[in-house]
Design an enzyme around this catalytic site. Structure first.
Site, PDB file in Angstrom:
ATOM      1  N   THR A 142       6.579  -7.243  -1.837  1.00  0.00           N
ATOM      2  CA  THR A 142       6.883  -8.615  -2.245  1.00  0.00           C
ATOM      3  C   THR A 142       6.872  -8.774  -3.755  1.00  0.00           C
ATOM      4  O   THR A 142       7.613  -9.585  -4.300  1.00  0.00           O
ATOM      5  CB  THR A 142       5.856  -9.578  -1.588  1.00  0.00           C
TER       6      THR A 142
ATOM      7  N   THR B 176       1.697  -5.284  -0.259  1.00  0.00           N
ATOM      8  CA  THR B 176       0.258  -5.432  -0.022  1.00  0.00           C
ATOM      9  C   THR B 176      -0.169  -4.913   1.355  1.00  0.00           C
ATOM     10  O   THR B 176      -1.317  -4.512   1.522  1.00  0.00           O
ATOM     11  CB  THR B 176      -0.171  -6.909  -0.135  1.00  0.00           C
ATOM     12  N   ASP B 177       0.759  -4.917   2.313  1.00  0.00           N
ATOM     13  CA  ASP B 177       0.349  -4.620   3.698  1.00  0.00           C
ATOM     14  C   ASP B 177      -0.338  -3.265   3.845  1.00  0.00           C
ATOM     15  O   ASP B 177      -1.306  -3.135   4.593  1.00  0.00           O
ATOM     16  CB  ASP B 177       1.554  -4.671   4.643  1.00  0.00           C
TER      17      ASP B 177
ATOM     18  N   LYS C 155      -6.966  -4.903   2.996  1.00  0.00           N
ATOM     19  CA  LYS C 155      -6.312  -6.210   3.121  1.00  0.00           C
ATOM     20  C   LYS C 155      -6.955  -6.931   4.298  1.00  0.00           C
ATOM     21  O   LYS C 155      -6.981  -6.389   5.403  1.00  0.00           O
ATOM     22  CB  LYS C 155      -4.804  -6.032   3.343  1.00  0.00           C
TER      23      LYS C 155
END
Ligand code: ASP
Length: 461
Positions: A107, A183-184, A262
């Site tokens: 992202t 980020t995942d 996360k």
């Protein structure tokens, strides 16, 4: 007005736009039964319904106005669609540290594709700089786009390329490395890089954003500024994750690559250090260390790159009534390593025992971690734990399941020798196992939530 001018709009929404001579990128005032709305008509996602007109308000937020409620619409202007942000060449100041930003996608390198309504990788790192000029106050930044993938598509090919490129950049003399990443799976990559790139003399800082840069609440710019700060000026020469600390953008936290995870699917403050406390807080004013047990920055260039990786490793997330055929199937398919995320202190049900014994006897390396994430595997406490160890399953202390997975892939890429694999697995490279959790680790709320603090203060009164 051409057909294209109402791209994506169908049915009632399209009819209403046509009736008022309005298209996408028109500035409009819409009178509806809910009141008056002023904004810019955005293209409609092709997969969305045909009942709403999407409007970008001057606040930056997008709303959907139900076409059936529209009583009037006036075009007050028209705009051009800008799909590209120009790449901007970074100014060079010989007095500033040299940082390289390696882009992998995610992202942080994305914006919204208004045609499909999806987030697509579209910002190159150079375009990113074009929108975050503050970076030039911190360092000389060079950008390289290695990949343009969302992080679920990262895998050994990318890890190896990334590790090798990090090694080359260090040899070239950079003062710090920033890795833009989705980020995942950022914590997976942080873990594997910690194993593949050892003894780095400079900070290697991973950064991402939960919200794309076209959204007013995006965390892309603030995360990037903080990450670049940590890479350029920071003293922590380790693989780190730099992301939003509290719910607002007061500071970012620097997490050790093997202890970070996360923890929320949409909050910006999603990354948390697990089983420990974070290493530092970063904001544009500086870096505040929360602990002193970190590897210091050095001026030499001696880094060790070892990109060994065995792909035939899996994680089995235990659930009650898991059937033994799951374990058998994995072994039959030639898997050489299994990480179990067990319940409580590290348990699975009895029907799995014979299958686990068969796996271990066939030479499959099986390690136990805990689903609770905090705390240790302790297989001596219950008889069941002792029995599971008797099958050949090795406890992996407080290693996080994903970290244990990456470490076993890395270890089995180097050797199949049982004792050697065990030695590699249980000798910490960078705190993937620790002797104890700090007394305040679980209790410290890493990154206060201001609303919660206000609430607590109000009831204490
Ligand atoms: N799906 C995205 C990714 O991990 C999410 C993000 O970047 O935050 O690539």
């Amino acid at each position: 007005m051409s057909d294209d001018a109402r791209k994506g709009y169908r049915g009632l929404a399209r009819t209403v736009l046509e009736r008022h001579g309005v298209g996408v990128w028109s500035d409009v005032e819409i009178d509806s039964q809910q009141g008056r709305f002023t904004g810019l008509v955005l293209p409609r996602s092709e997969t969305a319904d045909d009942q709403h007109i999407v409007l970008k308000l001057s606040s930056g937020y997008n709303i959907g106005v139900a076409a059936a409620t529209v009583v009037g619409m006036k075009e007050t202007g028209r705009r051009e669609a800008h799909y590209h942000i120009p790449e901007k060449e970074f100014p060079v100041d010989p007095g500033k540290p040299n940082v390289v930003l390696l882009g992998t996608g995610g992202t942080i390198a994305s914006r919204l594709d208004y045609r499909t309504g999806a987030v697509i990788p579209a910002f190159s790192p150079g375009e990113l700089y074009g929108s975050v000029p503050e970076l030039a106050d911190i360092c000389n930044l060079r950008t390289e786009k290695l990949f343009g993938v969302f992080s679920e598509n990262m895998g050994p090919e990318q890890y190896i390329r990334l590790a090798e490129r990090i090694g080359e950049c260090i040899a070239e003399g950079v003062d710090g490395i920033v890795i833009g990443h989705g980020t995942d799976t950022m914590h997976h990559t942080a873990a594997v890089l910690t194993f593949m790139v050892q003894n780095t003399p400079v900070p290697i800082v991973m950064v991402g954003s939960q919200r794309s840069s076209d959204r007013p609440s995006s965390d892309a710019a603030s995360n990037l500024i903080n990450a670049v700060k940590a890479a350029a000026e920071g003293d922590i020469a380790e693989v780190l994750v730099c992301m939003f600390g509290p719910t607002s953008d007061q500071y970012a936290l620097l997490h050790r690559g093997t202890r970070v995870r996360k923890m929320h699917s949409s909050y910006r403050s999603t990354f948390r250090t697990i089983g420990d406390v974070p290493l530092a807080m970063v904001d544009p004013a500086g870096i505040r260390h929360l602990r002193q047990d970190y590897k210091r920055r050095r001026t030499d260039r001696s880094v060790q790159i070892n990109t060994a990786f065995e792909e035939k490793v899996t994680i089995l997330y235990y659930y009650p009534n898991m059937r033994p055929d799951v374990v058998d199937a994995v072994v039959e398919k030639g898997y050489r390593g299994i990480i179990i995320a067990g319940t409580g202190l590290g348990h699975v049900n009895k029907p799995l025992y014979p299958a686990l014994r068969r796996a271990c006897e066939k030479g499959v390396h099986v390690y136990m971690t805990v689903q609770t994430l905090w705390g240790y595997v302790q297989m001596y406490v219950y008889e069941t734990g002792r029995e599971i160890m008797g099958l050949g399953v090795q406890p992996a202390a407080n290693m996080l399941p994903e970290v244990a997975y990456m470490k076993l892939c890395w270890a089995l890429g180097q050797t199949d020798d049982r004792e050697e694999v065990q030695r590699i697995m249980l000798t910490p490279v960078s705190d993937e196992t620790t002797d104890r959790e700090p007394y305040n680790g679980y209790l410290v709320f890493q990154g206060e939530i201001p609303e919660v603090q206000d609430f607590l203060r109000s009831i204490k009164r």
